[in-house]
Design an enzyme around this catalytic site. Sequence first.
Site, mmCIF file in Angstrom:
data_model
loop_
_atom_site.group_PDB
_atom_site.id
_atom_site.type_symbol
_atom_site.label_atom_id
_atom_site.label_comp_id
_atom_site.label_asym_id
_atom_site.label_seq_id
_atom_site.Cartn_x
_atom_site.Cartn_y
_atom_site.Cartn_z
ATOM 1 N N SER A 121 0.845 -1.181 0.000
ATOM 2 C CA SER A 121 0.000 0.000 0.000
ATOM 3 C C SER A 121 0.887 1.239 0.000
ATOM 4 O O SER A 121 1.949 1.258 0.611
ATOM 5 C CB SER A 121 -0.910 0.015 1.230
ATOM 6 O OG SER A 121 -1.736 1.162 1.249
ATOM 7 N N LYS A 173 -3.785 -7.509 3.050
ATOM 8 C CA LYS A 173 -3.953 -6.381 2.134
ATOM 9 C C LYS A 173 -5.383 -6.328 1.594
ATOM 10 O O LYS A 173 -5.943 -5.249 1.384
ATOM 11 C CB LYS A 173 -2.956 -6.491 0.973
ATOM 12 C CG LYS A 173 -3.073 -5.390 -0.091
ATOM 13 C CD LYS A 173 -2.933 -3.997 0.505
ATOM 14 C CE LYS A 173 -2.624 -2.933 -0.526
ATOM 15 N NZ LYS A 173 -3.467 -2.906 -1.715
ATOM 16 N N HIS A 176 -7.366 -4.738 4.266
ATOM 17 C CA HIS A 176 -6.958 -3.328 4.268
ATOM 18 C C HIS A 176 -7.741 -2.553 3.225
ATOM 19 O O HIS A 176 -8.264 -1.465 3.488
ATOM 20 C CB HIS A 176 -5.447 -3.265 3.990
ATOM 21 C CG HIS A 176 -4.919 -1.919 3.597
ATOM 22 N ND1 HIS A 176 -5.094 -1.384 2.325
ATOM 23 C CD2 HIS A 176 -4.205 -1.001 4.279
ATOM 24 C CE1 HIS A 176 -4.522 -0.210 2.265
ATOM 25 N NE2 HIS A 176 -3.973 0.061 3.424
ATOM 26 N N ASN A 177 -7.846 -3.097 2.022
ATOM 27 C CA ASN A 177 -8.549 -2.395 0.960
ATOM 28 C C ASN A 177 -10.053 -2.370 1.190
ATOM 29 O O ASN A 177 -10.731 -1.418 0.803
ATOM 30 C CB ASN A 177 -8.232 -3.024 -0.390
ATOM 31 C CG ASN A 177 -6.859 -2.623 -0.910
ATOM 32 O OD1 ASN A 177 -5.981 -2.265 -0.124
ATOM 33 N ND2 ASN A 177 -6.653 -2.686 -2.194
#
Length: 301
Positions: A121, A173, A176-177
Amino acid sequence: MDLGMVGLGRMGANMAERLVRGGHRLVGFDPTPAAREQAAARGVEATASLRELVAALPAPRTVWLMVPAGAVVDATLAELLPLLAAGDVIVDGGNSNYKDTMRRAAQLAERGLHYVDSGTSGGVWGLKEGYSLMIGGDEAAVERLRPIFESLAPAADRGWGRVGPSGAGHFTKMVHNGIEYGLMQAYAEGFAIMGRKDEFGLDLHQIAEIWRHGSVVRSWLLDLSSDALAKNPALDGIAPYVEDSGEGRWTVAEAIDLNVSAPVITASLLERLRSREKDSFADKLLAAMRNEFGGHAIRKE
């Protein structure tokens, strides 16, 4: 360290340049000649093929993939594997589905190769600010690559870490997104409400700037929103059409599989889908139903 970077687009090229600045030797490949030329101007040793890239690296080799998730990763691996040897490491720094990552790691392990997944990121600001790296894979392989991760991260001691075995990096991830979807949607809705309050004549950029300092809702996304509002207060020329790159969908699907309630992330994903409906049958039917049961007027096209 010596590192091969496959994929020299905006993200890959910026990461390669940050590593060059950190004192590493970068050998790069991209199928687009223009991308190779631009990377060469930034200190990358650009090659014309994957074979040349592998040949230019000392053993044990490390090759970092920054290519689109899905079939492109598998195609790149199919071309790379015959060129590599036991002990080499491949890092997938893209947004692959964690289940694909686990499958690939198992296949490479049969050949004595390590497959490390690095959820990455930072976007276009990563070159300057550093990247947040969520890493999955064999502990010894990850530790071997520590100098690379320390150079890419905002600082050697923060912003990166091994979060678990193969697949854990891309899983983290993905979530996270998904969170990012929800945060962005909340900001967008809040500013839309304030923008609609005509009687107050609110300056949205001013409010964003106030919130950026001391407020409990301050964040990097708010910083970026403030920048966007400063450049274009009415957002003129921007179509109300929002893409999604897949991770939000995967996060919602995973929440369902795990029996975890995730209404905010789910709603934010659905809002992105809704933004693409130019001719909503559902909205037409809603208007028709209101007319049928309550005699409410229908607005004609």
